[in-house]
Scaffold this motif. Structure first.
Motif, short mmCIF file in Angstrom:
data_model
loop_
_atom_site.label_atom_id
_atom_site.label_comp_id
_atom_site.label_asym_id
_atom_site.label_seq_id
_atom_site.Cartn_x
_atom_site.Cartn_y
_atom_site.Cartn_z
N LEU A 1 0.83 -1.20 0.00
CA LEU A 1 0.00 0.00 0.00
C LEU A 1 0.87 1.26 0.00
O LEU A 1 0.47 2.29 -0.54
CB LEU A 1 -0.94 -0.01 1.21
N SER B 1 0.56 4.24 -2.69
CA SER B 1 0.35 5.64 -2.31
C SER B 1 1.27 6.59 -3.07
O SER B 1 0.98 7.79 -3.18
CB SER B 1 0.57 5.82 -0.80
N VAL C 1 -5.22 3.47 -3.17
CA VAL C 1 -5.06 2.70 -1.93
C VAL C 1 -6.37 2.04 -1.56
O VAL C 1 -6.41 0.87 -1.12
CB VAL C 1 -4.54 3.60 -0.80
N ALA D 1 -4.67 2.96 6.37
CA ALA D 1 -3.88 3.43 5.23
C ALA D 1 -4.65 4.49 4.43
O ALA D 1 -4.09 5.52 4.03
CB ALA D 1 -3.49 2.26 4.32
#
Length: 576
Positions: free
Chosen positions: A169, A173, A268, A289
Motif C-alpha cells: 500500500l 500511495s 489505496v 492506510a
C-alpha cells in the motif's frame, strides 16, 4: 547607460538563501522537530480508528475498550492541535527574523550603491525592488516557506508510516507522485523567467507613474500629455501581458495537481479493498492506510498553493540580490594623519566617454574657507560630491590625511559632510532624526545642537525630543527642516563641511534663518562652499574657479579680480 539593476542568477540566489538560513540553524532545527512531532501526532487518530474498525469487524472489542480507544483519538487530536499551534508560533517568529535580515540587507545594499549608478537607474526599477519585491519575499518567508516546510514534513511522515503499515500500500500511495513531480517541473522551468518579466513590467509602470507625478506641470506646459498617456498605456499593456502569462502557467499547474492529489487515496482504497477481499490484508490496515493517505491531500494542496507564490518570491529575491551587484565592499580604512584634503589628478564621468572633470588638482588646508565657483555645468557640484566622499573618481584620488575620503564614508566615518538644499525629515522622533548621525550621542549634545542652529521651534514641541515628526506627527516647514538637518550635522561633528548652495531654493526670509544656522555650524571647521552666487565667495580665504571640468584659477577674491581672468569676468557679469 544603465537603466535597470541586474538580476542575480540561480546560483547566487541559492547562496544567498543558504546564507540567510545559516544564521538561524538552531531555530530551524527546533521548527523541523516540532513540525515532525505534529505530523506524527496526526497519525495517531486514524491508527486508533483503524483499530476500532478492525476490532468491530472481528467482534473482539468490548464497550470499555472502544471508550478507551475513542478517548485516545480525542487525546491525539488535542495533542496534535497544541503541537500545530506551537509549531506555527515558532515558524512565524523564525519567518519574522528572516524578514528582518532581508530588509536590513536590502537597505544596506541600496545605500552601498555608488552615486554614479543611482543617478542612471530607473526609479521605478529600484523602487519596486525595495518595496513590492521585499514585500513579496517577506510574505514568502513569513507564510510560504513555513507552510511548504510543514507540508513537506507531513508528506514524508505519512509516506513512511504507510510503508511501515504495509509496503504494498505504501508503493500504491506513491503512484501519483511522478505525475505531480512532472507537472511541478514543467511549471518551474517556465515560471522564473515569467515572473522576472512581470516584475520588470511592474517596475516600468511604477517608473512612468513617478515621472508623471513629479513632472505633471512640465508635461502640461510642453504639451506632452498625449505622449505620456501613450507611454503609460504601453507600460500597462506590457504588465498585463506579463501577468496573463503567469496566470496561464498557474491555470495548468493547479488543476493538474488538484486531480493528482486524490489519486493516491483512490488507488489505496481500490488496491486495499482487492487485497482485503482476497484475505491479503486486514480491514483495519486498509482503513488506517486510506485515512493516512487522505491526509496527504491537505499538505499537498498547501504546497501547490504556495509553490506558485514561492516562484514569484524567488524572482523577487533574485531582483533584491541584484541590487548588490553594483555595490562596493567595505574597504579597510586607515586612520587619517590630519585633516588636510588633497585632490590629485581627479577625473570623473557619469557616462563612459563623457568626462565631467579633467585632471583636477586641489589642496585644502585644515580650517581654510574655500569657495568653488564657475558657470552652470562647469563641474562644481560634482567636485564637491567627490570631496565629500559621496562618490569615487574615475581616475585619481581624493584624500584626507592620506586616506581615501570615499573609503572613510563607506565605513561610516563622518569626516566630511555634504550639506545641500535637499534636506530630509525622517519619520520618527526628534531624537531619532538627530541621533542617526551619532547613535551614542547623549541628549545634552542633541539639545546643544538644536540651540546652536537657532531651532527655537523645538521649545514649542509637545514632547521635546520624543515628539514624532513627519507623517502622523509634527510637520516642519522648509526652514525648520533645514535647521534640523544642520543640527544633525553638528551632532555628527565633522571636521569639514561641503556646502552646495544649501539655501538657494528657499525664499529670502527662510534663507536668512538657514544662513544663520549654517554660520553657526561652520565655526571651528574647514568649509568648502560651492558658490552659485559670487557674493558668497567673496569672503572666502581662497577661491577655486572651475571651467569646463578644470580648476583654471586659484586665489583670493582680490587677486583673482586683479588678474582679469575667468573669475573677473564672472564677477563683472554678476554685478551687471
Amino acid at each position: 547607460m544603465i537603466t535597470r539593476l541586474p538580476v542575480a542568477d540561480r546560483r547566487e540566489v541559492r547562496q544567498a538563501a543558504v546564507q540567510l538560513l545559516r544564521g538561524e540553524r538552531p531555530a530551524l532545527a527546533v521548527v523541523l522537530l516540532m513540525t515532525a512531532l505534529s505530523a506524527v501526532s496526526a497519525l495517531a487518530g486514524p491508527y486508533l480508528l483503524g483499530k476500532i474498525v478492525g476490532g468491530v469487524e472481528a467482534g473482539t472489542l468490548t464497550l470499555s475498550t472502544v471508550d478507551v480507544l475513542a478517548l485516545g483519538v480525542v487525546s491525539a487530536a488535542l495533542a496534535h492541535l497544541l503541537l500545530v499551534r506551537y509549531s506555527a508560533l515558532l515558524t512565524a517568529r523564525l519567518g519574522e527574523r528572516f524578514l528582518a535580515s532581508l530588509r536590513e540587507g536590502a537597505v544596506t545594499r541600496t545605500l552601498a550603491l555608488p552615486a554614479r549608478v543611482v543617478d542612471r537607474l530607473s526609479t521605478g526599477d529600484l523602487l519596486t525592488r525595495v518595496t513590492s519585491d521585499v514585500g513579496v519575499v517577506g510574505q514568502a518567508l513569513r507564510d510560504g516557506v513555513p507552510e511548504v516546510l510543514t507540508g513537506a514534513v507531513h508528506l514524508v511522515v505519512v509516506f513512511v508510516a504507510v510503508f511501515w503499515l504495509d509496503p504494498v500500500l505504501g508503493l500504491v500511495s506513491l503512484a501519483g507522485m511522478p505525475f505531480v513531480v512532472w507537472a511541478t517541473h514543467w511549471y518551474l522551468v517556465r515560471a522564473r523567467e515569467a515572473y522576472l518579466v512581470e516584475s520588470e513590467a511592474n517596475g516600468d509602470v511604477a517608473e512612468i507613474s513617478a515621472a508623471v507625478g513629479e513632472g505633471s506641470r512640465t508635461i502640461e506646459t510642453y504639451g506632452l500629455r498625449d505622449r505620456m498617456v501613450a507611454a503609460a498605456d504601453d507600460a500597462i499593456a506590457r504588465a498585463f501581458r506579463a501577468r496573463m502569462r503567469t496566470l496561464r502557467l498557474r491555470n495548468v499547474l493547479f488543476p493538474a495537481t488538484t486531480f493528482l492529489n486524490v489519486v493516491p487515496a483512490v488507488l489505496v482504497l481500490l488496491v486495499g479493498g482487492f487485497f482485503y477481499a482476497n484475505d491479503g490484508v486486514r480491514l483495519e490496515v486498509v482503513v488506517t492506510a486510506v485515512l493516512w493517505v487522505w491526509r496527504l491531500v491537505e499538505p499537498m494542496e498547501r504546497i501547490m498553493f504556495w509553490i506558485e507564490f514561492l516562484q514569484r518570491a524567488g524572482a523577487s529575491f533574485a531582483r533584491i540580490e541584484g541590487i548588490g551587484a553594483h555595490g562596493e565592499a567595505s574597504p579597510e580604512v586607515r586612520e587619517p594623519a590630519d585633516d588636510r584634503i588633497e585632490v590629485r589628478g581627479v577625473r570623473y564621468s557619469y557616462v563612459d566617454g563623457h568626462e565631467v572633470l579633467h585632471g583636477v588638482d586641489l589642496v585644502v588646508q585644515q580650517g581654510e574657507r574655500l569657495a568653488i565657483v564657475g558657470v552652470s555645468g562647469a563641474g562644481k557640484s560634482t567636485l564637491g560630491r567627490l570631496i565629500a566622499g559621496v562618490d569615487r573618481p574615475s581616475q585619481g584620488s581624493v584624500l584626507v590625511g592620506g586616506a581615501p575620503v570615499a573609503d572613510l564614508a563607506a565605513a561610516g566615518e563622518q569626516r566630511i559632510v555634504l550639506v545641500t538644499q535637499e534636506h530630509h525629515v525622517f519619520i520618527g522622533t526628534v531624537r531619532e532624526n538627530l541621533a542617526m548621525a551619532a547613535p551614542d550621542a547623549p541628549d545634552e549634545k542633541l539639545l546643544e545642537a538644536l540651540q546652536l542652529v537657532g531651532a527655537r521651534w523645538f521649545d514649542e514641541l509637545p514632547d521635546g525630543l520624543e515628539t514624532r515628526l513627519g507623517a502622523g506627527g509634527v510637520e516642519l516647514d522648509p526652514a525648520q527642516a533645514q535647521q534640523l538637518a544642520l543640527a544633525r550635522v553638528e551632532v555628527a561633528d565633522p571636521h569639514t563641511l561641503v556646502l552646495d548652495e544649501a539655501t538657494s531654493s528657499l525664499d529670502p526670509a527662510t534663507a536668512r534663518h538657514a544662513e544663520r544656522a549654517i554660520a553657526a555650524v561652520r565655526e571651528r571647521r574647514t568649509v568648502i562652499a560651492i558658490a552659485h552666487r559670487l557674493q558668497t565667495a567673496r569672503d572666502a580665504d581662497r577661491i577655486a574657479v572651475v571651467d569646463a571640468g578644470r580648476v583654471v584659477e586659484l586665489g583670493s577674491h582680490d587677486d583673482l579680480v586683479a588678474r582679469d581672468g575667468t573669475y573677473a569676468t564672472l564677477w563683472r557679469s554678476w554685478h551687471g
